[in-house]
Design an enzyme around this catalytic site. Structure first.
Site, PDB file in Angstrom:
ATOM      1  N   CYS A 136      42.249  42.570  26.358  1.00  0.00           N
ATOM      2  CA  CYS A 136      41.925  41.399  25.544  1.00  0.00           C
ATOM      3  C   CYS A 136      43.040  40.374  25.727  1.00  0.00           C
ATOM      4  O   CYS A 136      44.209  40.681  25.476  1.00  0.00           O
ATOM      5  CB  CYS A 136      41.824  41.797  24.071  1.00  0.00           C
ATOM      6  SG  CYS A 136      41.733  40.379  22.965  1.00  0.00           S
ATOM      7  N   CYS A 169      44.843  39.539  21.982  1.00  0.00           N
ATOM      8  CA  CYS A 169      45.781  40.423  21.258  1.00  0.00           C
ATOM      9  C   CYS A 169      46.444  41.462  22.149  1.00  0.00           C
ATOM     10  O   CYS A 169      47.307  42.206  21.695  1.00  0.00           O
ATOM     11  CB  CYS A 169      45.065  41.125  20.102  1.00  0.00           C
ATOM     12  SG  CYS A 169      43.918  42.393  20.656  1.00  0.00           S
ATOM     13  N   CYS A 226      36.576  42.786  22.347  1.00  0.00           N
ATOM     14  CA  CYS A 226      37.757  43.432  21.777  1.00  0.00           C
ATOM     15  C   CYS A 226      37.398  43.951  20.383  1.00  0.00           C
ATOM     16  O   CYS A 226      36.859  43.192  19.570  1.00  0.00           O
ATOM     17  CB  CYS A 226      38.888  42.419  21.691  1.00  0.00           C
ATOM     18  SG  CYS A 226      40.317  43.054  20.806  1.00  0.00           S
ATOM     19  N   HIS A 269      49.818  43.748  40.148  1.00  0.00           N
ATOM     20  CA  HIS A 269      48.656  42.856  40.038  1.00  0.00           C
ATOM     21  C   HIS A 269      47.566  43.414  39.138  1.00  0.00           C
ATOM     22  O   HIS A 269      46.407  43.015  39.238  1.00  0.00           O
ATOM     23  CB  HIS A 269      48.098  42.559  41.445  1.00  0.00           C
ATOM     24  CG  HIS A 269      49.054  41.784  42.295  1.00  0.00           C
ATOM     25  ND1 HIS A 269      49.019  41.768  43.662  1.00  0.00           N
ATOM     26  CD2 HIS A 269      50.085  40.968  41.934  1.00  0.00           C
ATOM     27  CE1 HIS A 269      49.993  40.982  44.119  1.00  0.00           C
ATOM     28  NE2 HIS A 269      50.657  40.497  43.088  1.00  0.00           N
ATOM     29  N   SER A 291      50.636  42.522  54.033  1.00  0.00           N
ATOM     30  CA  SER A 291      50.815  41.432  54.994  1.00  0.00           C
ATOM     31  C   SER A 291      51.926  40.483  54.546  1.00  0.00           C
ATOM     32  O   SER A 291      52.340  39.612  55.299  1.00  0.00           O
ATOM     33  CB  SER A 291      49.500  40.647  55.125  1.00  0.00           C
ATOM     34  OG  SER A 291      49.176  40.043  53.887  1.00  0.00           O
ATOM     35  N   ASN A 320      48.677  47.107  44.645  1.00  0.00           N
ATOM     36  CA  ASN A 320      47.294  47.598  44.584  1.00  0.00           C
ATOM     37  C   ASN A 320      46.840  47.816  43.144  1.00  0.00           C
ATOM     38  O   ASN A 320      47.610  48.246  42.289  1.00  0.00           O
ATOM     39  CB  ASN A 320      47.157  48.905  45.358  1.00  0.00           C
ATOM     40  CG  ASN A 320      47.447  48.710  46.831  1.00  0.00           C
ATOM     41  OD1 ASN A 320      47.521  47.571  47.290  1.00  0.00           O
ATOM     42  ND2 ASN A 320      47.610  49.787  47.563  1.00  0.00           N
ATOM     43  N   TYR A 355      34.311  42.942  39.877  1.00  0.00           N
ATOM     44  CA  TYR A 355      35.247  44.006  39.497  1.00  0.00           C
ATOM     45  C   TYR A 355      34.524  45.287  39.078  1.00  0.00           C
ATOM     46  O   TYR A 355      35.056  46.382  39.253  1.00  0.00           O
ATOM     47  CB  TYR A 355      36.264  43.494  38.458  1.00  0.00           C
ATOM     48  CG  TYR A 355      37.233  42.577  39.139  1.00  0.00           C
ATOM     49  CD1 TYR A 355      38.206  43.094  39.992  1.00  0.00           C
ATOM     50  CD2 TYR A 355      37.117  41.198  39.053  1.00  0.00           C
ATOM     51  CE1 TYR A 355      39.053  42.266  40.706  1.00  0.00           C
ATOM     52  CE2 TYR A 355      37.960  40.356  39.759  1.00  0.00           C
ATOM     53  CZ  TYR A 355      38.926  40.903  40.583  1.00  0.00           C
ATOM     54  OH  TYR A 355      39.766  40.095  41.307  1.00  0.00           O
TER      55      TYR A 355
HETATM   56  N1  APR Z   1      48.472  51.815  57.365  1.00  0.00           N
HETATM   57  C1  APR Z   1      49.474  50.899  57.202  1.00  0.00           C
HETATM   58  N2  APR Z   1      49.249  49.584  57.084  1.00  0.00           N
HETATM   59  C2  APR Z   1      47.983  49.166  57.165  1.00  0.00           C
HETATM   60  C3  APR Z   1      46.893  50.054  57.339  1.00  0.00           C
HETATM   61  C4  APR Z   1      47.189  51.433  57.436  1.00  0.00           C
HETATM   62  N3  APR Z   1      46.244  52.354  57.616  1.00  0.00           N
HETATM   63  N4  APR Z   1      45.749  49.315  57.347  1.00  0.00           N
HETATM   64  C5  APR Z   1      46.115  48.043  57.192  1.00  0.00           C
HETATM   65  N5  APR Z   1      47.451  47.936  57.075  1.00  0.00           N
HETATM   66  C6  APR Z   1      48.275  46.742  56.858  1.00  0.00           C
HETATM   67  C7  APR Z   1      47.848  45.534  57.638  1.00  0.00           C
HETATM   68  O1  APR Z   1      48.535  45.528  58.904  1.00  0.00           O
HETATM   69  C8  APR Z   1      48.271  44.387  56.724  1.00  0.00           C
HETATM   70  O2  APR Z   1      49.603  43.986  57.042  1.00  0.00           O
HETATM   71  O3  APR Z   1      48.108  46.396  55.498  1.00  0.00           O
HETATM   72  C9  APR Z   1      48.285  44.992  55.325  1.00  0.00           C
HETATM   73  C10 APR Z   1      47.180  44.497  54.408  1.00  0.00           C
HETATM   74  O4  APR Z   1      47.421  43.174  54.046  1.00  0.00           O
HETATM   75  P1  APR Z   1      46.536  42.417  52.963  1.00  0.00           P
HETATM   76  O5  APR Z   1      45.098  42.700  53.200  1.00  0.00           O
HETATM   77  O6  APR Z   1      46.969  40.988  52.947  1.00  0.00           O
HETATM   78  O7  APR Z   1      46.902  43.146  51.596  1.00  0.00           O
HETATM   79  P2  APR Z   1      48.131  42.922  50.614  1.00  0.00           P
HETATM   80  O8  APR Z   1      49.325  42.419  51.360  1.00  0.00           O
HETATM   81  O9  APR Z   1      48.287  44.153  49.822  1.00  0.00           O
HETATM   82  O10 APR Z   1      47.588  41.770  49.679  1.00  0.00           O
HETATM   83  C11 APR Z   1      48.414  41.318  48.626  1.00  0.00           C
HETATM   84  O11 APR Z   1      46.741  39.813  47.868  1.00  0.00           O
HETATM   85  O12 APR Z   1      44.554  39.332  47.366  1.00  0.00           O
HETATM   86  C12 APR Z   1      45.763  39.700  46.851  1.00  0.00           C
HETATM   87  O13 APR Z   1      46.110  40.705  44.796  1.00  0.00           O
HETATM   88  C13 APR Z   1      45.703  41.009  46.107  1.00  0.00           C
HETATM   89  O14 APR Z   1      47.442  42.658  45.869  1.00  0.00           O
HETATM   90  C14 APR Z   1      46.717  41.874  46.792  1.00  0.00           C
HETATM   91  C15 APR Z   1      47.624  40.838  47.462  1.00  0.00           C
END
Ligand code: APR
Length: 232
Positions: free
Chosen positions: A114, A117, A135, A106, A175, A89, A53
């Site tokens: 912390c 608390c 903390c 998320h 996705s 995000n 991170y």
């Molecule tokens: N414009 C629009 N869509 C896009 C672009 C772009 N330029 N680039 C990629 N994508 C789309 C892809 O087609 C895909 O469907 O973004 C999506 C990304 O999917 P993931 O990588 O699975 O991301 P996300 O769905 O945000 O993940 C959800 O998973 O790991 C955890 O906590 C993390 O918040 C995250 C959660």
């Protein structure tokens, strides 16, 4: 509450140069979720988890919001009560684009917290090391304010509540593997727009009124126009 929900995932920040999770060369192709982003990682693998991170924070330091973030924020400024920005995000691209009223489901990368608390601090893009590791009130080790797999996501309650008044649901760049956006398409939703780069096995795109398989920066003008037409 807002009539329009703009719900985003990693794809909205992809054109800012921030990696997605499940696209080819996405973060989860290069890292093992079980080792750095699952419940319990901080007890058995704290150093690696913190380092991961720290790198994510450093990665967003110089990243800039793209045209999609900017247009969404402008729309929110124009219709503050009608638009809700909800994102999976943890980056700060919407904030950098000037919007502070964003629901981060998320967690939020610049923050450490912390667990005992609830003390929270925004450390910007710094490392969670000596200066911030404990903390100040209970001396418990601080952690990134990120929801790991297998942990409770307290802001999901706000997500469900936001749908009470929602009539327009816009999905950009997710996705659907973690939050299946299809489940929000109830009868109250009059317009639903899906914008991803390509179809996802987790999303049934036939359920959406409009589907735009293109980059968010290329789709956003049409999306904003549709929202404004609805609100007119
Ligand atoms: N414009 C629009 N869509 C896009 C672009 C772009 N330029 N680039 C990629 N994508 C789309 C892809 O087609 C895909 O469907 O973004 C999506 C990304 O999917 P993931 O990588 O699975 O991301 P996300 O769905 O945000 O993940 C959800 O998973 O790991 C955890 O906590 C993390 O918040 C995250 C959660």
């Amino acid at each position: 509450m807002a009539k329009v929900i703009i719900f985003s995932g990693a794809g909205v920040s992809a054109e800012s140069g921030i990696s997605t999770f499940r696209d080819s060369d996405g973060l989860w192709e290069n890292y093992d979720i079980r080792e750095i982003c699952s419940a319990g990682c901080l007890s058995w693998n704290r150093d690696e988890t913190i380092k991961f991170y720290d790198m994510r924070r450093e990665d967003i330091r110089n990243k800039k919001p793209n045209y999609a973030h900017q247009e969404i924020c402008k729309l929110k400024e124009k219709y503050p009560n009608d638009i809700a920005i909800i994102t999976q995000n943890v980056d700060d691209m919407f904030e950098k684009a000037g919007c502070s009223d964003v629901l981060h489901l998320h967690g939020f990368l610049p923050e450490v917290v912390c667990e005992s608390c609830g003390f929270k601090e925004n450390i910007g893009y710094d490392k969670l090391d000596s200066a911030y590791s404990e903390c100040p009130s209970c001396a418990v080790l601080l952690r990134p304010n990120i929801v790991f797999f297998g942990e409770a996501a307290p802001r999901y309650a706000d997500l469900y509540e936001a749908f009470d008044d929602c009539e327009v649901f816009v999905v950009i760049g997710t996705s659907g593997n973690v939050i299946n956006t299809d489940m929000f398409l109830n009868r109250q939703i009059k317009l639903s727009i899906l914008n991803n780069l390509e179809p996802s096995a987790a999303i049934n795109d036939r359920l959406y009124s409009k589907v735009l398989y293109k980059k968010a920066t290329e789709a956003i003008d049409e999306i904003i126009m549709d929202i404004e037409d609805f609100l007119a």
